[in-house]
Design a protein around this motif. Structure first.
Motif, PDB file in Angstrom:
ATOM      1  N   ASN A  48      41.442  57.894  41.794  1.00 24.87           N
ATOM      2  CA  ASN A  48      41.937  59.246  42.035  1.00 24.87           C
ATOM      3  C   ASN A  48      40.912  60.279  41.578  1.00 24.87           C
ATOM      4  O   ASN A  48      40.241  60.099  40.562  1.00 24.87           O
ATOM      5  CB  ASN A  48      43.252  59.486  41.285  1.00 24.87           C
ATOM      6  N   THR A  51      39.504  65.375  45.052  1.00 27.06           N
ATOM      7  CA  THR A  51      39.445  65.440  46.516  1.00 27.06           C
ATOM      8  C   THR A  51      40.519  64.596  47.187  1.00 27.06           C
ATOM      9  O   THR A  51      40.573  64.523  48.405  1.00 27.06           O
ATOM     10  CB  THR A  51      38.067  64.982  47.011  1.00 27.06           C
ATOM     11  N   GLY A  52      41.360  63.934  46.391  1.00 29.80           N
ATOM     12  CA  GLY A  52      42.389  63.071  46.951  1.00 29.80           C
ATOM     13  C   GLY A  52      42.156  61.603  46.690  1.00 29.80           C
ATOM     14  O   GLY A  52      43.031  60.778  46.928  1.00 29.80           O
ATOM     15  N   THR A  69      36.545  56.709  52.140  1.00 30.47           N
ATOM     16  CA  THR A  69      37.641  57.666  52.271  1.00 30.47           C
ATOM     17  C   THR A  69      38.013  57.763  53.741  1.00 30.47           C
ATOM     18  O   THR A  69      37.173  57.541  54.616  1.00 30.47           O
ATOM     19  CB  THR A  69      37.264  59.071  51.765  1.00 30.47           C
ATOM     20  N   PRO A 275      46.185  58.704  48.676  1.00 32.73           N
ATOM     21  CA  PRO A 275      46.536  59.949  47.976  1.00 32.73           C
ATOM     22  C   PRO A 275      47.920  59.941  47.342  1.00 32.73           C
ATOM     23  O   PRO A 275      48.127  60.542  46.286  1.00 32.73           O
ATOM     24  CB  PRO A 275      46.435  61.001  49.086  1.00 32.73           C
ATOM     25  N   ASP A 276      48.882  59.218  47.973  1.00 33.29           N
ATOM     26  CA  ASP A 276      50.231  59.166  47.398  1.00 33.29           C
ATOM     27  C   ASP A 276      50.514  57.837  46.704  1.00 33.29           C
ATOM     28  O   ASP A 276      51.624  57.616  46.222  1.00 33.29           O
ATOM     29  CB  ASP A 276      51.288  59.434  48.469  1.00 33.29           C
TER      30      ASP A 276
END
Length: 303
Positions: A48, A51-52, A69, A275-276
């Motif tokens: 993490n 930037t995500g 990414t 990201p989540d």
């Protein structure tokens, strides 16, 4: 849920529908090949950042650590990587890596420099550190089978599971009776350590972790019925996800087989990220795959 669910993936682009455990996968979940044309992928970890975040993984024969990414695609993080295998991150988001060629565990500092954390035990070189995890107290736990070296170079009396105190540099064996200790992970509460044996037993063992970070007597948690267990991860609900010969096998906290995710290539390792935190990334021979889930890593996707 205690019945076996087998997920059919005839086409990679085909959504996984009725057979999916609804508490683990969204209805439209798909297995996707996101990175092709590698030599042998291993050691995935999601890092993490502001930037995500990004995925880090190793290509062992190519001696490269890659960064990926969704927006920027694939780039080289380190080459040569000394044939790095397993990777993880600590609470400061510093990369911790197991190097086969140099037989050591190293940390990448914020300025890109490398700190050697461990390369010997009891005055003898390590075998070839394989996989690595970090406990919330900062201790680093790693497996040390001799996969990455010629057997004539073995100096250790056993294929140990080690605990490393990065503050003092002390390396302590916590288990010595494995054939080939490989992937390892903690339960969400860190009261249990799971270790995969990719040697002749083909099983995953569980250990109670005491307050002083010693281990209790182990028991066989699960046996892989196709191929061997390699990389393993616990999700936030305590389910254990393991690579196997035919894909990813998912076990309940009690060790019951819940589901299988067949993959086109035999997987070596896996990690939760995105990201989540809900994406499962799978390193499988020459490719990296991903699939959306409804769960996250045991630590909630942190750091």
């Amino acid at each position: 849920m205690n019945r076996l669910t087998i997920i059919s993936l005839l086409l990679i682009s085909t959504p996984l529908l009725a057979a999916l455990p609804p508490d683990l996968f969204p209805p439209n979940a798909q297995l996707q090949k996101i990175i092709p044309d590698q030599k042998f992928t291993e050691g995935p970890v999601w890092v993490n950042d502001q930037t995500g975040g990004h995925l880090v993984f190793s290509d062992i024969p190519d001696s490269t650590i890659h960064k990926w990414t969704p927006a920027a695609g694939l780039s080289t993080l380190r080459h040569p990587s000394n044939q790095t295998n397993g990777n993880t991150v600590d609470a400061q988001r510093r990369l911790i890596s197991c190097e086969h060629q140099t037989r050591r565990v190293v940390r990448t500092e914020p300025d890109g420099s490398i700190t050697v954390l461990a390369d010997a035990y009891d005055g003898h070189k390590l075998n070839s550190p394989n996989d690595v995890i970090v406990k919330s107290d900062g201790t680093i736990w790693f497996t040390d089978p001799p996969y990455g070296i010629d057997r004539s170079l073995i100096e250790q009396a056993h294929n140990y599971v080690f605990r490393l105190n990065p503050a003092t540099g002390q390396v302590t064996p916590v288990a010595s009776d494995f054939d080939m200790p490989n992937g390892l992970c903690f339960s969400p509460d860190e009261h249990t350590l799971y270790v995969a044996d990719s040697g002749s037993p083909h099983h995953i063992r569980s250990f109670k972790i005491f307050a002083d970070n010693t281990l209790g007597q182990s028991k066989t948690f699960a046996t892989i019925d196709n191929g061997i267990p390699d990389g393993i991860r616990c999700d936030a609900n305590g389910n254990l996800w393991s690579s196997a010969g035919d894909g990813i096998h998912i076990f309940s906290p009690e060790g019951s087989l819940l589901a299988k995710i067949p993959t086109p290539e035999t997987p070596a390792n896996l990690t939760f990220g995105g990201p989540d935190g809900h994406t499962l990334f799978i390193t499988a021979r020459s490719s990296v795959y991903s699939i959306q889930t409804l769960t996250t890593a045991a630590n909630g996707g942190k750091p």
